[in-house]
Design a protein around this motif. Structure first.
Motif, mmCIF file in Angstrom:
data_model
loop_
_atom_site.group_PDB
_atom_site.id
_atom_site.type_symbol
_atom_site.label_atom_id
_atom_site.label_comp_id
_atom_site.label_asym_id
_atom_site.label_seq_id
_atom_site.Cartn_x
_atom_site.Cartn_y
_atom_site.Cartn_z
ATOM 1 N N SER A 121 -0.251 -0.855 -2.854
ATOM 2 C CA SER A 121 0.474 0.333 -2.385
ATOM 3 C C SER A 121 1.401 0.035 -1.214
ATOM 4 C CB SER A 121 -0.511 1.445 -2.017
ATOM 5 O OG SER A 121 -1.459 0.998 -1.073
ATOM 6 N N ARG A 139 4.909 -0.835 0.264
ATOM 7 C CA ARG A 139 6.266 -0.616 -0.201
ATOM 8 C C ARG A 139 7.272 -0.967 0.900
ATOM 9 N NH1 ARG A 139 3.705 -0.399 -4.094
ATOM 10 N NH2 ARG A 139 3.757 1.057 -5.846
ATOM 11 N N VAL A 170 7.016 8.525 1.187
ATOM 12 C CA VAL A 170 5.560 8.540 1.210
ATOM 13 C C VAL A 170 5.091 9.893 0.676
ATOM 14 C CG1 VAL A 170 3.494 8.446 2.669
ATOM 15 C CG2 VAL A 170 5.461 6.977 3.182
ATOM 16 N N HIS A 194 -0.493 4.314 0.885
ATOM 17 C CA HIS A 194 0.868 3.822 1.128
ATOM 18 C C HIS A 194 0.900 3.079 2.458
ATOM 19 C CE1 HIS A 194 5.329 4.605 0.101
ATOM 20 N NE2 HIS A 194 5.336 3.764 1.118
ATOM 21 N N THR A 244 4.095 0.969 4.672
ATOM 22 C CA THR A 244 5.521 0.649 4.656
ATOM 23 C C THR A 244 5.786 -0.570 5.525
ATOM 24 O OG1 THR A 244 6.083 2.985 4.395
ATOM 25 C CG2 THR A 244 7.841 1.519 5.131
#
Length: 433
Positions: free
Chosen positions: A171, A173, A179, A262, A264
């Motif tokens: 997950s 990214r 998100v 998520h 990042t």
């Protein structure tokens, strides 16, 4: 331990023929970070950021402009093969790129291999096999601990062992992808049973990511003196956290659905070689704190294992963007808040024989300064959701709302050297599905 050395590629007087590179906030010629990009209509390939452009490493290698031993790695759609190269090969590539982008005589040959960055799509730099998140920001650990254990904020093991947990690689990214607000279980303190629904206490966490270069064999620990050879570079990492889920589920096995929906990362890998001028002594431990155990203690690491990197967090709401307001700075702090160095993190991870592989990603954990101006999460800034933050639009925030955009930025600064940046790490919250 031998860290990368300062050399001609760091010279503050070095200039690039690439328009806009000199004086660029993030990517002057002294930086030269690696990433994976796609030009318009093209396939993903390796590139290096220079100012507002990206140099296609695949083309440069095919043209015979790069060292022969690195050319096969530049043909791949990820940086894993490049990360796996010996440190000496990565250094030779950096020096070659510095010459190609600074010497005017190379301009006619190299310029056709440049792409405007704003016309390209950036991808994850590597195929991430494994992701581990640590907890080495001692001020963050203390602040969070005080919210739950005012009389004993740090557990006894914290100052002996770099605490971490195995996260979810699937997950992760790159910057720019939205998100989706996660759904899950939460239980209010006065409720009899939990409920399921979208998180109401969504938070960000300001972290650095550590990219593993050459790995180690299963069963073969990494000596602290050799740890720097296993680090390819660094990035920014936002470890999004659903605090309401976290409070309900973290006992007894720790982070799970509150963290794995998520993460990042900034898309550019700031290499260990580029960061050579910005190394600092690891801050001394307070009186009474234990010295690291011998397998984590190295004189050179203590003398140069920290970084002069400034970290910032900004928030932009949908209402602010509609009104044309600039993102609001939430915090401003230093990476020296790490209680353990990057090298100690790597050494400890492999100390039981765990095998690390090229392209594995390690998170530092939230990096907060001692004062509120440098807190790295809303959980800290709002004192657990008790004190709201007021935005320039007049809106208040305890935790993140749909439409909020969080921007992480970092820069490395040292006297006598050109400042280099990490590139933005940005994502916007969209409603739960």
């Amino acid at each position: 331990m031998s860290f990368p050395k300062i050399d001609e590629t760091h010279d503050a007087a070095l200039k690039s023929w690439v328009p806009g590179a000199d004086g660029h906030t993030d990517f002057p010629i002294q930086n030269l970070p690696y990433g994976i990009f796609s030009p318009s209509g093209g396939a993903p390939r390796a590139g290096v950021a220079i100012g507002n452009h990206i140099l296609d490493l695949h083309q440069a290698g095919a043209a015979g402009l790069l060292p022969c031993d690195v050319v096969p790695a530049t043909r791949q759609p990820t940086l894993n093969a490049l990360f796996s190269l010996p440190a000496a090969s990565r250094l030779a590539l950096r020096r070659t790129l510095s010459r190609l982008l600074s010497e005017e005589r190379m301009r006619a040959l190299v310029e056709p291999m440049l792409f405007p960055a704003d016309m390209c799509l950036l991808h994850l730099p590597a195929a991430i096999g494994d992701y581990t998140d640590f907890y080495v920001g001692i001020h963050h650990a203390t602040n969070i601990g005080k919210l739950f254990r005012p009389d004993n904020p740090l557990l006894p093991n914290y100052k002996y062992v770099p605490i971490g947990y195995h996260g979810r690689a699937s997950s992760i990214r790159p910057s720019g992808m939205p998100v989706v607000r996660p759904r899950g279980q939460r239980k209010l303190p006065d409720a009899d049973v939990p409920v399921v629904g979208p998180s109401t206490r969504l938070d960000y966490e300001l972290e650095l990511g550590i990219w593993i270069g050459t790995g180690n064999m299963l069963g073969a620990p990494i000596d602290i003196a050799d740890a720097t050879d296993h680090i390819a570079g660094f990035c920014l990492l936002n470890d999004w956290s659903a605090r309401d889920f976290q409070a309900w589920e973290y006992v007894p096995l720790g982070p799970f659905l509150a963290k794995n929906f998520h993460s990042t990362i900034s898309p550019w890998v700031i290499t260990s070689e580029a960061l050579a001028p910005y190394r600092l002594p690891q801050p001394g431990r307070p009186d009474g704190d234990p010295q690291p155990l011998p397998y984590l203690l190295d004189t050179a690491d203590q003398a140069g294992g920290a970084f002069a990197v400034t970290l910032k967090v900004f928030l932009s709401s949908a209402k602010m963007r509609e009104a044309g307001l600039a993102p609001h700075q939430l915090s401003h702090g230093q990476a020296t808040s790490m209680y353990w160095t990057a090298q100690q993190i790597v050494t400890h991870h492999a100390s039981n024989g765990c095998n690390l592989n090229p392209g594995d990603l390690l998170g530092t954990g939230t990096l907060s300064s001692p004062d509120p101006e440098g807190f790295g999460s809303l959980m800290e800034l709002t004192q657990g959701g008790r004190n709201a933050i007021t935005l320039p639009s007049g809106e208040e925030r305890l935790f993140l709302e749909d439409g909020d955009e969080v921007i992480l930025r970092a820069s490395a600064v040292a006297e006598g050297h050109v400042a280099i940046g990490f590139g933005d790490c940005v994502a916007r919250i969209v409603p739960a599905r």
